[in-house]
Motif scaffolding. Structure first.
Motif, PDB file in Angstrom:
ATOM      1  N   TYR A  29      34.780  49.943  33.015  1.00  0.00           N
ATOM      2  CA  TYR A  29      35.234  48.556  33.075  1.00  0.00           C
ATOM      3  C   TYR A  29      34.649  47.754  31.924  1.00  0.00           C
ATOM      4  O   TYR A  29      33.597  48.089  31.403  1.00  0.00           O
ATOM      5  CB  TYR A  29      34.822  47.927  34.410  1.00  0.00           C
ATOM      6  N   ILE A  82      39.030  44.535  32.973  1.00  0.00           N
ATOM      7  CA  ILE A  82      40.021  45.603  32.850  1.00  0.00           C
ATOM      8  C   ILE A  82      39.305  46.928  33.069  1.00  0.00           C
ATOM      9  O   ILE A  82      38.105  47.047  32.825  1.00  0.00           O
ATOM     10  CB  ILE A  82      40.746  45.600  31.480  1.00  0.00           C
ATOM     11  N   VAL A 108      39.880  43.385  38.850  1.00  0.00           N
ATOM     12  CA  VAL A 108      40.914  43.814  37.905  1.00  0.00           C
ATOM     13  C   VAL A 108      42.229  43.117  38.251  1.00  0.00           C
ATOM     14  O   VAL A 108      42.887  42.542  37.379  1.00  0.00           O
ATOM     15  CB  VAL A 108      41.082  45.359  37.919  1.00  0.00           C
ATOM     16  N   THR A 109      42.603  43.144  39.525  1.00  0.00           N
ATOM     17  CA  THR A 109      43.836  42.492  39.969  1.00  0.00           C
ATOM     18  C   THR A 109      43.816  41.006  39.637  1.00  0.00           C
ATOM     19  O   THR A 109      44.831  40.442  39.237  1.00  0.00           O
ATOM     20  CB  THR A 109      44.033  42.689  41.492  1.00  0.00           C
ATOM     21  N   GLY A 110      42.654  40.383  39.767  1.00  0.00           N
ATOM     22  CA  GLY A 110      42.506  38.961  39.484  1.00  0.00           C
ATOM     23  C   GLY A 110      42.374  38.623  38.012  1.00  0.00           C
ATOM     24  O   GLY A 110      42.294  37.451  37.638  1.00  0.00           O
ATOM     25  N   GLY A 111      42.338  39.627  37.149  1.00  0.00           N
ATOM     26  CA  GLY A 111      42.313  39.394  35.710  1.00  0.00           C
ATOM     27  C   GLY A 111      40.954  39.085  35.105  1.00  0.00           C
ATOM     28  O   GLY A 111      40.872  38.664  33.959  1.00  0.00           O
ATOM     29  N   LEU A 112      39.876  39.325  35.857  1.00  0.00           N
ATOM     30  CA  LEU A 112      38.539  39.082  35.308  1.00  0.00           C
ATOM     31  C   LEU A 112      38.087  40.207  34.391  1.00  0.00           C
ATOM     32  O   LEU A 112      37.405  39.969  33.398  1.00  0.00           O
ATOM     33  CB  LEU A 112      37.509  38.924  36.430  1.00  0.00           C
ATOM     34  N   GLU A 157      35.320  30.291  38.803  1.00  0.00           N
ATOM     35  CA  GLU A 157      36.511  31.148  38.838  1.00  0.00           C
ATOM     36  C   GLU A 157      36.195  32.521  39.431  1.00  0.00           C
ATOM     37  O   GLU A 157      37.018  33.102  40.143  1.00  0.00           O
ATOM     38  CB  GLU A 157      37.154  31.267  37.464  1.00  0.00           C
ATOM     39  N   TYR A 198      34.103  32.551  30.818  1.00  0.00           N
ATOM     40  CA  TYR A 198      34.168  32.648  32.283  1.00  0.00           C
ATOM     41  C   TYR A 198      33.313  31.564  32.919  1.00  0.00           C
ATOM     42  O   TYR A 198      32.207  31.295  32.450  1.00  0.00           O
ATOM     43  CB  TYR A 198      33.614  33.993  32.768  1.00  0.00           C
ATOM     44  N   VAL A 227      37.518  40.976  30.143  1.00  0.00           N
ATOM     45  CA  VAL A 227      38.769  40.643  29.472  1.00  0.00           C
ATOM     46  C   VAL A 227      38.512  39.618  28.365  1.00  0.00           C
ATOM     47  O   VAL A 227      39.117  39.671  27.303  1.00  0.00           O
ATOM     48  CB  VAL A 227      39.796  40.073  30.490  1.00  0.00           C
ATOM     49  N   LYS A 228      37.590  38.674  28.644  1.00  0.00           N
ATOM     50  CA  LYS A 228      37.283  37.590  27.711  1.00  0.00           C
ATOM     51  C   LYS A 228      35.806  37.659  27.322  1.00  0.00           C
ATOM     52  O   LYS A 228      35.033  38.406  27.909  1.00  0.00           O
ATOM     53  CB  LYS A 228      37.518  36.220  28.363  1.00  0.00           C
TER      54      LYS A 228
END
Length: 131
Positions: free
Chosen positions: A64, A55, A49-53, A77, A73, A67-68
Protein backbone atom coordinates in the motif's frame (compact mmCIF):
# COMPACT_ATOMS: atom_id res chain seq x y z
CA UNK A 1 -15.94 7.91 20.69
CA UNK A 2 -13.36 7.13 18.02
CA UNK A 3 -13.12 3.36 17.52
CA UNK A 4 -10.07 1.23 16.80
CA UNK A 5 -10.96 1.47 13.08
CA UNK A 6 -10.38 5.21 13.11
CA UNK A 7 -7.33 5.08 15.36
CA UNK A 8 -5.72 2.25 13.40
CA UNK A 9 -6.45 3.98 10.07
CA UNK A 10 -4.54 7.01 11.36
CA UNK A 11 -1.65 4.77 12.40
CA UNK A 12 -1.60 3.14 8.94
CA UNK A 13 -1.56 6.56 7.28
CA UNK A 14 1.27 7.75 9.54
CA UNK A 15 3.23 4.57 8.88
CA UNK A 16 2.80 4.92 5.11
CA UNK A 17 3.93 8.55 5.26
CA UNK A 18 6.95 7.84 7.48
CA UNK A 19 8.11 4.88 5.41
CA UNK A 20 7.40 6.28 1.94
CA UNK A 21 10.13 5.36 -0.49
CA UNK A 22 7.95 5.50 -3.58
CA UNK A 23 7.45 1.74 -3.39
CA UNK A 24 4.43 -0.16 -2.08
CA UNK A 25 4.71 -1.05 1.59
CA UNK A 26 3.66 -4.60 2.52
CA UNK A 27 0.80 -4.80 5.01
CA UNK A 28 2.73 -7.31 7.12
CA UNK A 29 5.44 -4.68 7.66
CA UNK A 30 2.88 -2.08 8.74
CA UNK A 31 1.19 -4.61 11.03
CA UNK A 32 4.50 -5.51 12.67
CA UNK A 33 5.61 -1.92 13.18
CA UNK A 34 2.22 -0.84 14.50
CA UNK A 35 1.65 -4.01 16.55
CA UNK A 36 -1.78 -4.52 14.98
CA UNK A 37 -3.21 -7.80 13.70
CA UNK A 38 -2.59 -8.13 9.96
CA UNK A 39 -6.02 -9.77 9.63
CA UNK A 40 -7.73 -6.73 11.18
CA UNK A 41 -5.66 -4.34 9.08
CA UNK A 42 -6.77 -6.15 5.92
CA UNK A 43 -10.34 -5.12 6.67
CA UNK A 44 -9.37 -1.54 7.48
CA UNK A 45 -7.12 -0.96 4.44
CA UNK A 46 -9.81 -2.35 2.13
CA UNK A 47 -12.11 0.48 3.23
CA UNK A 48 -9.25 2.97 2.95
CA UNK A 49 -8.61 1.90 -0.66
CA UNK A 50 -12.32 2.06 -1.49
CA UNK A 51 -12.48 5.50 0.11
CA UNK A 52 -9.56 6.77 -1.97
CA UNK A 53 -7.09 7.39 0.87
CA UNK A 54 -4.55 4.81 -0.28
CA UNK A 55 -3.86 2.54 -3.22
CA UNK A 56 -2.87 -1.09 -3.10
CA UNK A 57 -1.12 -3.57 -5.33
CA UNK A 58 -1.03 -7.32 -4.89
CA UNK A 59 1.65 -9.84 -5.68
CA UNK A 60 5.41 -9.55 -5.43
CA UNK A 61 6.35 -5.98 -4.60
CA UNK A 62 2.78 -5.26 -3.59
CA UNK A 63 1.42 -3.45 -0.61
CA UNK A 64 0.00 0.00 0.00
CA UNK A 65 0.95 3.64 -0.43
CA UNK A 66 -0.62 7.05 -0.08
CA UNK A 67 -2.56 8.52 -2.98
CA UNK A 68 -1.55 12.10 -2.08
CA UNK A 69 1.27 13.79 -0.25
CA UNK A 70 0.87 13.57 3.57
CA UNK A 71 0.24 17.30 3.93
CA UNK A 72 -2.83 16.98 1.68
CA UNK A 73 -4.69 14.69 4.12
CA UNK A 74 -6.67 15.94 7.09
CA UNK A 75 -7.29 13.87 10.19
CA UNK A 76 -10.98 14.70 9.74
CA UNK A 77 -11.27 13.08 6.32
CA UNK A 78 -9.53 9.93 7.57
CA UNK A 79 -11.70 9.65 10.67
CA UNK A 80 -14.96 10.36 8.84
CA UNK A 81 -14.18 7.73 6.21
CA UNK A 82 -13.56 5.13 8.89
CA UNK A 83 -16.07 6.21 11.54
CA UNK A 84 -18.84 7.80 9.53
CA UNK A 85 -20.15 11.07 10.86
CA UNK A 86 -18.38 12.71 13.76
CA UNK A 87 -21.62 14.32 14.93
CA UNK A 88 -22.34 14.00 18.62
CA UNK A 89 -26.11 13.35 18.57
CA UNK A 90 -28.39 11.41 16.26
CA UNK A 91 -30.51 14.42 15.31
CA UNK A 92 -27.44 16.04 13.74
CA UNK A 93 -25.79 12.86 12.47
CA UNK A 94 -28.78 11.44 10.60
CA UNK A 95 -30.55 13.88 8.27
CA UNK A 96 -33.51 11.47 8.01
CA UNK A 97 -33.98 11.35 11.77
CA UNK A 98 -37.25 13.03 12.74
CA UNK A 99 -37.07 14.62 16.16
CA UNK A 100 -40.37 15.97 17.41
CA UNK A 101 -38.56 18.32 19.79
CA UNK A 102 -36.18 19.88 17.26
CA UNK A 103 -37.95 23.26 17.24
CA UNK A 104 -38.04 23.53 21.03
CA UNK A 105 -34.86 21.68 21.97
CA UNK A 106 -32.82 23.73 24.41
CA UNK A 107 -29.67 21.63 23.93
CA UNK A 108 -29.55 21.49 20.12
CA UNK A 109 -27.58 24.76 19.76
CA UNK A 110 -24.97 23.41 22.18
CA UNK A 111 -24.60 20.16 20.19
CA UNK A 112 -24.29 22.12 16.95
CA UNK A 113 -21.58 24.29 18.47
CA UNK A 114 -19.75 21.26 19.83
CA UNK A 115 -19.89 19.51 16.45
CA UNK A 116 -18.40 22.58 14.75
CA UNK A 117 -15.53 22.56 17.27
CA UNK A 118 -14.87 18.84 16.66
CA UNK A 119 -15.09 19.26 12.87
CA UNK A 120 -12.81 22.28 12.80
CA UNK A 121 -10.29 20.61 15.12
CA UNK A 122 -9.96 17.39 13.12
CA UNK A 123 -10.14 19.08 9.71
CA UNK A 124 -7.57 21.62 10.88
CA UNK A 125 -5.05 18.84 11.64
CA UNK A 126 -3.00 17.54 8.75
CA UNK A 127 -1.48 14.06 8.63
CA UNK A 128 1.90 15.78 8.72
CA UNK A 129 1.02 17.27 12.13
CA UNK A 130 1.10 13.72 13.48
CA UNK A 131 4.44 12.72 11.98
Amino acid sequence: MISTRGRYALRVMIDLAENDSGEYIPLKDIAERQEISKKYLEIIVKDMVTGGLIIGASGKGGGYKLVKKPEKYTVGEILELMEGTLNSVVCLADKKYKCTRKKICKTLPMWKEFDVLVHDYFYGKKLTDLL
